[in-house]
Design an enzyme around this catalytic site. Structure first.
Site, short mmCIF file in Angstrom:
data_model
loop_
_atom_site.label_atom_id
_atom_site.label_comp_id
_atom_site.label_asym_id
_atom_site.label_seq_id
_atom_site.Cartn_x
_atom_site.Cartn_y
_atom_site.Cartn_z
N ASP A 130 45.67 31.37 42.67
CA ASP A 130 44.79 30.83 41.65
C ASP A 130 43.37 30.59 42.17
O ASP A 130 43.13 29.65 42.92
CB ASP A 130 45.40 29.51 41.14
CG ASP A 130 44.61 28.91 39.98
OD1 ASP A 130 43.75 29.61 39.41
OD2 ASP A 130 44.86 27.74 39.66
N ASP A 137 39.01 33.38 37.03
CA ASP A 137 40.22 32.59 37.21
C ASP A 137 41.47 33.45 37.24
O ASP A 137 42.03 33.81 36.20
CB ASP A 137 40.31 31.57 36.07
CG ASP A 137 41.45 30.58 36.28
OD1 ASP A 137 42.10 30.60 37.34
OD2 ASP A 137 41.71 29.79 35.35
#
Ligand SMILES: *[C@@H]1O[C@H](CO)[C@@H](O)[C@H](O)[C@H]1NC(C)=O
Ligand SMILES: *[C@@H]1O[C@H](CO)[C@@H](O)[C@H](O)[C@H]1NC(C)=O
Ligand SMILES: *[C@@H]1O[C@H](CO)[C@@H](O)[C@H](O)[C@H]1NC(C)=O
Ligand SMILES: *[C@@H]1O[C@H](CO)[C@@H](O)[C@H](O)[C@H]1NC(C)=O
Ligand SMILES: *[C@@H]1O[C@H](CO)[C@@H](O)[C@H](O)[C@H]1NC(C)=O
Ligand SMILES: CC(=O)N[C@H]1CO[C@H](CO)[C@@H](O)[C@@H]1O
Length: 373
Positions: free
Chosen positions: A83, A278
């Site tokens: 992430d 992201d």
């Protein structure tokens, strides 16, 4: 995310890459860089065969990218979601809090048992981590961590062990900014540099195409085989000037346009805005107006009750692109890569962009085309 310079350490990878060489073979000759494979959760070689068909679109685990870490002495293998939008590493989600296929996946991701590691140390501190979806209560420990595809062992790395969690089916490896920006300790990426596993604190992420179901992250450098043309540097917007004031990979997007096959490129109104990159988000999130305008060009007037635009799967075979323009570079995302395909008896397809009034971010449906073979 583009590091300051292209590093010599990658030339060897370039020379052998084209036949999809195993990262493991390269590492030893590649001081200063670590090539870690990342695995898409639909990859049946790593995860449950049923996983791909059981999952519903609303749950993000089906489309997330995972890295395998080995934690402790002796090493315990654990998969964690990669992430770029968060900052800390944690493991051991509560699998009883997720349903059916998600629980199976959660169990398969593996658990870390600090009692079985001779190098584990408890720090006696706790924290609650919250994400766009899900949250976890963690206790901090330190232990040795070895990366899959590398013999490098990082010593005394701080991370969280969850005591409880909700709506998460794996731990998370947050590879955003760490020490002095978002954390008061050296996070995983900081430790790679601090322990000299990488020469510079930088990495490049190549998610691979949807069909490939795997990619690679190169810590400490750039895999120059993964793109054509020149690398473009985009300034990261300083946290204090960014929309949420959080140090993330916020960049200025100039515009979004569409290039349908055989038709002229059309620029969308109100598509100039800051966005952050992201990898922890399956979908790209954009303001409702803009999302609606794009969806309309894919033949859908309104979203379903979950906010997803269901569209004709035949569009995955159409040669058009949606083009994201930044200062000096345009990333053309083919329809096929922008569209989320959910397998099943009746495959369903969805626009990889969902409306959001709170976040503007470019997720996996964009990132797969930004850098990668
Ligand atoms: C974290 O702990 C608090 C206090 O015990 C609890 O109320 C909350 O539900 C927990 N959160 C998660 C995600 O488990
Ligand atoms: C964090 O800040 C401290 C104090 O300013 C400094 O000594 C240290 O080098 C910084 N660490 C990193 C990783 O930037
Ligand atoms: C990393 O390399 C630097 C420079 O060569 C050296 O000063 C430092 O001690 C090394 N750190 C570790 C943990 O090996
Ligand atoms: C969204 O569209 C409506 C109707 O066209 C318009 O009034 C509004 O200003 C738009 N909002 C934004 C943020 O562009
Ligand atoms: C899409 O482009 C490829 C390569 O340029 C071409 O081979 C193919 O026929 C095109 N498909 C359609 C449906 O136009
Ligand atoms: C649509 C769907 O499958 N939603 C599920 C996502 O995961 C949560 C938590 O496990 C379930 O409660 C939802 O039903």
């Amino acid at each position: 995310m583009a590091p300051p310079s292209v590093l010599r350490c990658l030339t060897l990878l370039m020379a052998v890459c084209c036949g999809r060489a195993a990262a493991q073979e390269i590492i030893q000759h590649d001081a200063g860089c670590i090539h870690m494979p990342i695995i898409h959760s639909t990859n049946v070689g790593h995860f449950s065969e049923k996983r791909g068909v059981q999952l519903q679109l609303a749950n993000r685990s089906d489309v997330a990218y995972y890295a395998q870490l080995s934690i402790g002495t002796p090493p315990q293998p654990v998969y964690v979601q990669l992430d770029t939008g968060s900052f800390e590493l944690w493991v051991n989600p509560d699998c009883t809090k997720v349903s059916g296929g998600d629980a199976v996946f959660c169990e398969r991701a593996g658990k870390y048992d600090s009692a079985k590691s001779t190098t584990s140390e408890s720090l006696g501190t706790t924290k609650t981590l919250r994400y766009g979806i899900g949250s976890a209560n963690i206790s901090y420990v330190t232990d040795t961590i070895t990366l899959m595809g590398s013999t490098t062992a990082l010593k005394t790395v701080q991370f969280g062990v969850a005591s409880s969690s909700e709506d998460t089916f794996s731990g998370i490896l947050g590879i955003g900014y760490g020490m002095n920006k978002t954390t008061r300790y050296l996070n995983f990426v900081d430790q790679l540099a601090a322990q000299n596993a990488t020469r510079v604190k930088a990495y490049t992420l190549s998610l691979g195409t949807k069909d490939a179901q795997e990619g690679v992250i190169v810590f400490g450098g750039v895999d120059t085989s993964k793109f054509s043309g020149a690398l473009t540097k985009l300034p990261v917007i300083p946290a204090e000037s960014s929309p949420d004031k959080v140090p993330r990979f916020w960049v200025d997007m100039e515009s979004i346009s569409i290039s349908p096959p055989g038709a002229a490129n059309r620029v969308y109104e109100n598509s100039k805005m800051p966005v952050f990159l992201d990898s922890g988000s399956t979908m790209t999130l954009l303001p409702p107006n803009l999302t609606n305008a794009i969806a309309l060009d894919f033949g859908v007037a309104s979203p379903d009750s979950n906010g997803f635009f269901r569209l004709d799967c035949a569009l995955t075979k159409v040669n058009g692109t949606v083009d994201f323009k930044f200062n000096g570079v345009t990333v053309k995302v083919p329809y096929k890569e922008l569209i989320r395909e959910v397998p099943g008896d009746t495959p369903a397809c969805f626009l990889g962009i969902t409306p959001s009034t709170t976040f503007t971010l470019l997720g996996d449906t964009f990132l797969r085309s930004a850098y990668g073979t």
